[in-house]
Design an enzyme around this catalytic site. Structure first.
Site, PDB file in Angstrom:
ATOM      1  N   ASN A 124       0.859  -1.184   0.000  1.00  0.00           N
ATOM      2  CA  ASN A 124       0.000   0.000   0.000  1.00  0.00           C
ATOM      3  C   ASN A 124       0.894   1.233   0.000  1.00  0.00           C
ATOM      4  OD1 ASN A 124      -1.802   2.065   0.507  1.00  0.00           O
ATOM      5  ND2 ASN A 124      -2.185   1.488   2.638  1.00  0.00           N
ATOM      6  N   TRP A 125       0.965   1.882  -1.150  1.00  0.00           N
ATOM      7  CA  TRP A 125       1.858   3.053  -1.263  1.00  0.00           C
ATOM      8  C   TRP A 125       1.268   4.308  -0.625  1.00  0.00           C
ATOM      9  CZ3 TRP A 125       5.055   3.580  -6.423  1.00  0.00           C
ATOM     10  CH2 TRP A 125       5.922   2.481  -6.531  1.00  0.00           C
ATOM     11  N   LYS A 126       0.024   4.250  -0.254  1.00  0.00           N
ATOM     12  CA  LYS A 126      -0.641   5.425   0.338  1.00  0.00           C
ATOM     13  C   LYS A 126      -0.448   6.644  -0.579  1.00  0.00           C
ATOM     14  CE  LYS A 126       0.373   3.439   4.819  1.00  0.00           C
ATOM     15  NZ  LYS A 126       0.281   3.611   6.255  1.00  0.00           N
ATOM     16  N   GLY A 165       2.951   2.137  10.621  1.00  0.00           N
ATOM     17  CA  GLY A 165       3.934   3.208  10.447  1.00  0.00           C
ATOM     18  C   GLY A 165       4.731   3.547  11.690  1.00  0.00           C
ATOM     19  N   HIS A 220      -9.315   1.229   5.232  1.00  0.00           N
ATOM     20  CA  HIS A 220      -8.018   1.412   5.883  1.00  0.00           C
ATOM     21  C   HIS A 220      -8.210   2.359   7.073  1.00  0.00           C
ATOM     22  CE1 HIS A 220      -3.889   2.593   6.630  1.00  0.00           C
ATOM     23  NE2 HIS A 220      -3.507   1.530   5.924  1.00  0.00           N
ATOM     24  N   GLU A 247      -6.573   4.732   8.119  1.00  0.00           N
ATOM     25  CA  GLU A 247      -6.360   6.154   7.818  1.00  0.00           C
ATOM     26  C   GLU A 247      -7.600   6.765   7.182  1.00  0.00           C
ATOM     27  OE1 GLU A 247      -2.706   5.600   5.657  1.00  0.00           O
ATOM     28  OE2 GLU A 247      -1.709   5.043   7.524  1.00  0.00           O
ATOM     29  N   SER A 284       3.768  -2.303  10.135  1.00  0.00           N
ATOM     30  CA  SER A 284       5.225  -2.325  10.323  1.00  0.00           C
ATOM     31  C   SER A 284       5.880  -3.650   9.938  1.00  0.00           C
ATOM     32  CB  SER A 284       5.586  -1.944  11.766  1.00  0.00           C
ATOM     33  OG  SER A 284       5.213  -0.605  12.035  1.00  0.00           O
ATOM     34  N   GLU A 315      -5.022  -4.939  10.734  1.00  0.00           N
ATOM     35  CA  GLU A 315      -3.984  -3.924  10.894  1.00  0.00           C
ATOM     36  C   GLU A 315      -4.214  -3.157  12.196  1.00  0.00           C
ATOM     37  OE1 GLU A 315      -2.167  -2.856   6.810  1.00  0.00           O
ATOM     38  OE2 GLU A 315      -3.819  -1.497   7.201  1.00  0.00           O
ATOM     39  N   GLY A 318       2.906  -1.224   4.202  1.00  0.00           N
ATOM     40  CA  GLY A 318       2.900   0.195   3.860  1.00  0.00           C
ATOM     41  C   GLY A 318       4.301   0.667   3.509  1.00  0.00           C
ATOM     42  N   GLY A 319       4.976   1.271   4.474  1.00  0.00           N
ATOM     43  CA  GLY A 319       6.272   1.899   4.234  1.00  0.00           C
ATOM     44  C   GLY A 319       7.273   1.016   3.513  1.00  0.00           C
TER      45      GLY A 319
END
Ligand code: PEP
Length: 271
Positions: A29-31, A192, A116, A118, A231, A186, A252-253
């Site tokens: 997930n590149w957000k 993150g 998600h 966010e 993470s 999640e 993610g990251g």
């Protein structure tokens, strides 16, 4: 037999997660990250996948920002599938700034992330909105990756299993099948932050999700992929992916750099 890349299929070559009936998935997930220059990272993931032999026992997906989706599907194509990060409930219309599941599909997506944390936090998305978005995904033939997970306050109050069960029941459409739905657990506090739950904590939550899926879907609940997200890195992926009922990762990251992302994929590609 031809196998759709986003469909759960036998994965007898892996015993990670103790499961030999569900083909795992590693999804990135590149957000809200990624300009055109980042296409080189997607290409590097593609090249890595192209160089792996048939011993690869997971599906790989990238969910870039919508601006990169179509070109990425063209540039990197091949052994990677693509997903959106959100969709509107409607097919089209006066919804400035939104994107429909039909548009994502048209751009090359086979899946879309919905709910998600966010989006739940930034856009006040409730379980019923998430359910409507998952239904919108099905309408266009996309797989819905439905995200659920507790906040740190809920965990500290001992409410994790209750929260996750409630989100699952409220967000999962009645039309859900193992082919059109993936669940991503999640924990919000792990996203993150570099902090992850213990393997035992993940085991307990994924077992609860599996039980609830079986209650909600009957026998098919046993075949739905449940990803862990929060993470995940090359250094912890092996341990997390080995937990029973963990059928892959939502990353993610660490999905932004091909080296890190392929390091996670390689957990499923013993070479
Ligand atoms: C995510 O946002 O879906 C996620 C898992 O992020 P990260 O891997 O950066 O914690």
């Amino acid at each position: 037999m031809t196998v759709e890349t986003n469909a759960p299929t036998p994965a007898s070559a892996t015993s990670l997660g103790g499961d030999t009936t569900i083909r795992p998935m590693v999804a990135g997930n590149w957000k809200m990250n990624g300009l055109k220059a980042a296409l080189t990272e997607a290409k590097a993931v593609h090249d890595h996948m192209a160089s792996t032999d048939e011993s690869v026992v997971c599906d790989v997906m990238l969910c870039p920002p919508s601006t990169l989706l179509m070109v990425m599907a063209e540039v990197a194509g091949g052994k990677i599938s693509y997903g959106g990060q959100d969709c509107h409930v409607s097919e089209s219309g006066a919804h400035t700034g939104d994107i429909s599941s039909e548009m994502l599909k048209d751009a090359g997506a086979t899946a879309v992330i919905v709910g998600h944390s966010e989006r739940r936090a930034d856009h006040a998305e409730t379980d019923s909105i998430v359910k409507a978005k998952a239904t919108a995904a099905y309408r266009s033939g996309l797989t819905a990756i439905i995200c659920i997970g507790e906040t740190i306050g809920q965990r500290q109050a001992g409410l994790t299993l209750e929260v996750v069960a409630r989100q699952l029941a409220g967000s999962l459409p009645a039309e859900a099948t193992p082919q059109n739905t993936i669940i991503a657990y999640e924990p919000v506090w792990a996203i993150g932050t570099g902090i992850t739950p213990t393997a035992d904590d993940v085991r307990a939550v994924h077992a609860e999700i599996r039980t609830r899926l079986s209650t909600l879907m009957g026998e098919e609940g046993a075949l739905v992929r449940i990803l862990y997200g929060g993470s995940v890195k090359p250094s912890n992926a092996q341990e997390l992916m080995a937990v029973p009922n963990v059928n892959g990762a939502l990353v993610g990251g660490a999905s932004l750099k091909a080296k890190d992302f392929t390091g996670i994929i390689d957990v499923y590609s013993p070479r």
